[in-house]
Scaffold this motif. Sequence first.
Motif, PDB file in Angstrom:
ATOM      1  N   PHE A  53       0.846  -1.020  -0.089  1.00  0.00           N
ATOM      2  CA  PHE A  53       0.043   0.093   0.117  1.00  0.00           C
ATOM      3  C   PHE A  53       0.915   1.291   0.186  1.00  0.00           C
ATOM      4  O   PHE A  53       0.566   2.210  -0.678  1.00  0.00           O
ATOM      5  CB  PHE A  53      -0.865  -0.006   1.361  1.00  0.00           C
ATOM      6  CG  PHE A  53      -1.717   0.835   1.221  1.00  0.00           C
ATOM      7  CD1 PHE A  53      -3.018   0.832   0.683  1.00  0.00           C
ATOM      8  CD2 PHE A  53      -1.585   2.452   1.843  1.00  0.00           C
ATOM      9  CE1 PHE A  53      -4.190   2.267   0.647  1.00  0.00           C
ATOM     10  CE2 PHE A  53      -2.338   3.409   1.931  1.00  0.00           C
ATOM     11  CZ  PHE A  53      -3.656   3.373   1.225  1.00  0.00           C
ATOM     12  N   GLY A  54       1.704   1.245   0.904  1.00  0.00           N
ATOM     13  CA  GLY A  54       2.588   2.512   1.067  1.00  0.00           C
ATOM     14  C   GLY A  54       3.282   2.888  -0.551  1.00  0.00           C
ATOM     15  O   GLY A  54       3.661   3.787  -0.789  1.00  0.00           O
ATOM     16  N   VAL A  88      -7.002   0.846  -6.790  1.00  0.00           N
ATOM     17  CA  VAL A  88      -5.868  -0.363  -6.533  1.00  0.00           C
ATOM     18  C   VAL A  88      -5.886  -0.272  -5.174  1.00  0.00           C
ATOM     19  O   VAL A  88      -5.346  -1.246  -4.266  1.00  0.00           O
ATOM     20  CB  VAL A  88      -4.503   0.135  -7.345  1.00  0.00           C
ATOM     21  CG1 VAL A  88      -3.212  -0.594  -6.518  1.00  0.00           C
ATOM     22  CG2 VAL A  88      -4.764  -0.219  -8.822  1.00  0.00           C
ATOM     23  N   LEU A  89      -5.622   1.089  -4.549  1.00  0.00           N
ATOM     24  CA  LEU A  89      -5.194   1.363  -2.988  1.00  0.00           C
ATOM     25  C   LEU A  89      -6.462   0.840  -2.199  1.00  0.00           C
ATOM     26  O   LEU A  89      -6.282   0.160  -1.076  1.00  0.00           O
ATOM     27  CB  LEU A  89      -5.032   2.727  -2.892  1.00  0.00           C
ATOM     28  CG  LEU A  89      -3.856   3.474  -3.342  1.00  0.00           C
ATOM     29  CD1 LEU A  89      -3.783   5.035  -3.164  1.00  0.00           C
ATOM     30  CD2 LEU A  89      -2.568   2.699  -2.812  1.00  0.00           C
ATOM     31  N   MET A  93      -6.712  -2.319   0.719  1.00  0.00           N
ATOM     32  CA  MET A  93      -7.003  -1.868   1.851  1.00  0.00           C
ATOM     33  C   MET A  93      -8.013  -2.994   2.296  1.00  0.00           C
ATOM     34  O   MET A  93      -8.347  -3.398   3.577  1.00  0.00           O
ATOM     35  CB  MET A  93      -7.749  -0.394   2.013  1.00  0.00           C
ATOM     36  CG  MET A  93      -8.185  -0.035   3.507  1.00  0.00           C
ATOM     37  SD  MET A  93      -9.135   1.542   3.520  1.00  0.00           S
ATOM     38  CE  MET A  93     -10.399   1.260   2.525  1.00  0.00           C
ATOM     39  N   ALA A  94      -8.795  -3.095   1.430  1.00  0.00           N
ATOM     40  CA  ALA A  94      -9.789  -4.302   1.841  1.00  0.00           C
ATOM     41  C   ALA A  94      -9.065  -5.550   2.063  1.00  0.00           C
ATOM     42  O   ALA A  94      -9.546  -6.442   3.062  1.00  0.00           O
ATOM     43  CB  ALA A  94     -10.735  -4.515   0.489  1.00  0.00           C
ATOM     44  N   SER A 102     -10.830  -3.861  11.476  1.00  0.00           N
ATOM     45  CA  SER A 102     -11.260  -2.197  11.273  1.00  0.00           C
ATOM     46  C   SER A 102      -9.951  -1.421  11.478  1.00  0.00           C
ATOM     47  O   SER A 102     -10.108  -0.318  11.006  1.00  0.00           O
ATOM     48  CB  SER A 102     -12.141  -1.939  12.568  1.00  0.00           C
ATOM     49  OG  SER A 102     -11.768  -2.243  13.722  1.00  0.00           O
ATOM     50  N   ASP A 103      -8.807  -2.079  12.024  1.00  0.00           N
ATOM     51  CA  ASP A 103      -7.474  -1.347  11.979  1.00  0.00           C
ATOM     52  C   ASP A 103      -7.105  -0.905  10.503  1.00  0.00           C
ATOM     53  O   ASP A 103      -6.222   0.066  10.513  1.00  0.00           O
ATOM     54  CB  ASP A 103      -6.593  -2.006  12.554  1.00  0.00           C
ATOM     55  CG  ASP A 103      -6.545  -2.046  14.316  1.00  0.00           C
ATOM     56  OD1 ASP A 103      -7.507  -1.465  14.691  1.00  0.00           O
ATOM     57  OD2 ASP A 103      -6.062  -2.983  14.938  1.00  0.00           O
ATOM     58  N   ALA A 104      -7.372  -1.686   9.763  1.00  0.00           N
ATOM     59  CA  ALA A 104      -7.202  -1.253   8.361  1.00  0.00           C
ATOM     60  C   ALA A 104      -7.653  -0.221   7.783  1.00  0.00           C
ATOM     61  O   ALA A 104      -7.263   0.518   6.794  1.00  0.00           O
ATOM     62  CB  ALA A 104      -7.363  -2.486   7.373  1.00  0.00           C
ATOM     63  N   PHE A 105      -8.668   0.339   8.458  1.00  0.00           N
ATOM     64  CA  PHE A 105      -9.178   1.649   8.242  1.00  0.00           C
ATOM     65  C   PHE A 105      -8.443   2.980   8.160  1.00  0.00           C
ATOM     66  O   PHE A 105      -8.754   4.011   7.597  1.00  0.00           O
ATOM     67  CB  PHE A 105     -10.691   1.788   8.879  1.00  0.00           C
ATOM     68  CG  PHE A 105     -11.799   1.150   8.360  1.00  0.00           C
ATOM     69  CD1 PHE A 105     -12.127   0.859   7.087  1.00  0.00           C
ATOM     70  CD2 PHE A 105     -12.650   0.298   9.276  1.00  0.00           C
ATOM     71  CE1 PHE A 105     -13.277   0.237   6.648  1.00  0.00           C
ATOM     72  CE2 PHE A 105     -13.642  -0.493   8.965  1.00  0.00           C
ATOM     73  CZ  PHE A 105     -14.191  -0.315   7.738  1.00  0.00           C
TER      74      PHE A 105
END
Length: 386
Positions: A53-54, A88-89, A93-94, A102-105
Amino acid sequence: MTDQRALEPRAPGRMGFLFAAIWLVYLAYPVSSALQLTDPAARVFALVLIGMFGVAYVGSFVVFRAIDGIRQQWPRPEPWVVYTGLAVLTALMAAAMIPLGSDAFALAIYLAALAAITLPTARAATVVGLLAAAVFALPRFIGSLQPQDFLAFQVIVAAVAAWGIGQIIYRNMQLAAAREQLAAMAVAEERLRVGRDVHDILGHSLTVITVKSELARRLLDLDLDRARAELDDIESLAREALAGVRDTVGRLREVSLEGELANARSALTAAGIEAVLPDSVEGVPRSRREVFGWTLREAVTNVVRHSGASRCEVRLSPSTIEISDNGRGPGIDGDEGNGLAGLRERVGRAGGVLRLARPSDGGFLVGAEFPATQDVGRAESRWGGR
């Protein structure tokens, strides 16, 4: 030679890359959550997804520009390019929600910031609103997720901050483009000025040199001393013309009305044309003497070169200069030529009006007229073109 790329508006470029990379520090929150996972496979999977993601987030600042291909549109690439990057991002995240819940939010903050800085305001607001609503509502529909109400608020705050930064970058880009456009216009205007001035200087001087050369050739068999005097004048005129061109290119040349009267007398006399000139320029405002000098130079050059006149008269007043002759004047096709066209522009900029006329008793007249008052700034509107 100036590199044309140096004149292009500077987009964020490497600075944009660094700007995006700085905010990766906030990935510490999901990384911390990933490190607390007890399952090693889930821990590695979460860390890999966060790393991807980064990289995708930072890389989007470079990819958007590479696909867009037009430097001055950044930071506003085509919307479909942005939506592809956001998709893509969002997928990453999903996927991160599988091990992190929920920490992925926390990654939604990056999505909101990217949308706010690259999309038009209305579209960015829609994307940010959907992200905030998803962060707020999904935990209430999926029992395994923990509510993240404050995070939803942070998504909105981050988007507003990114939107402000994007506006600053975008306005600076527009300002840089406007400055470059003004600079290009100034260069074009300077080229026109130099071309006009060189034409005026060389056109007059070369005409007089031609006339004097013809006279000197005829005098070689009749009056050798006078022929030598004419050749001396030719040399002097050639040197003055060279100095005039140099001064004009260097923006140093100022035409003197007194000097142009003396040059006019010399040129007309050499061409065998009776010269009727004022004895002085007293009473003519200094602010108008230069443009009167240019008018006199161009008119006398045309009299000597084209008119076939036997007499030329110059009349001066504080607000006008008129040069009339008893010749045939320009052709009937109405084409003023570069000299008169440049003179008309020069007189207009000084606040006056150039007048060309054929008097009823024959001949041709060139005149520059200014209002009798000192309010020369409105001359064009008050007198109108003729």
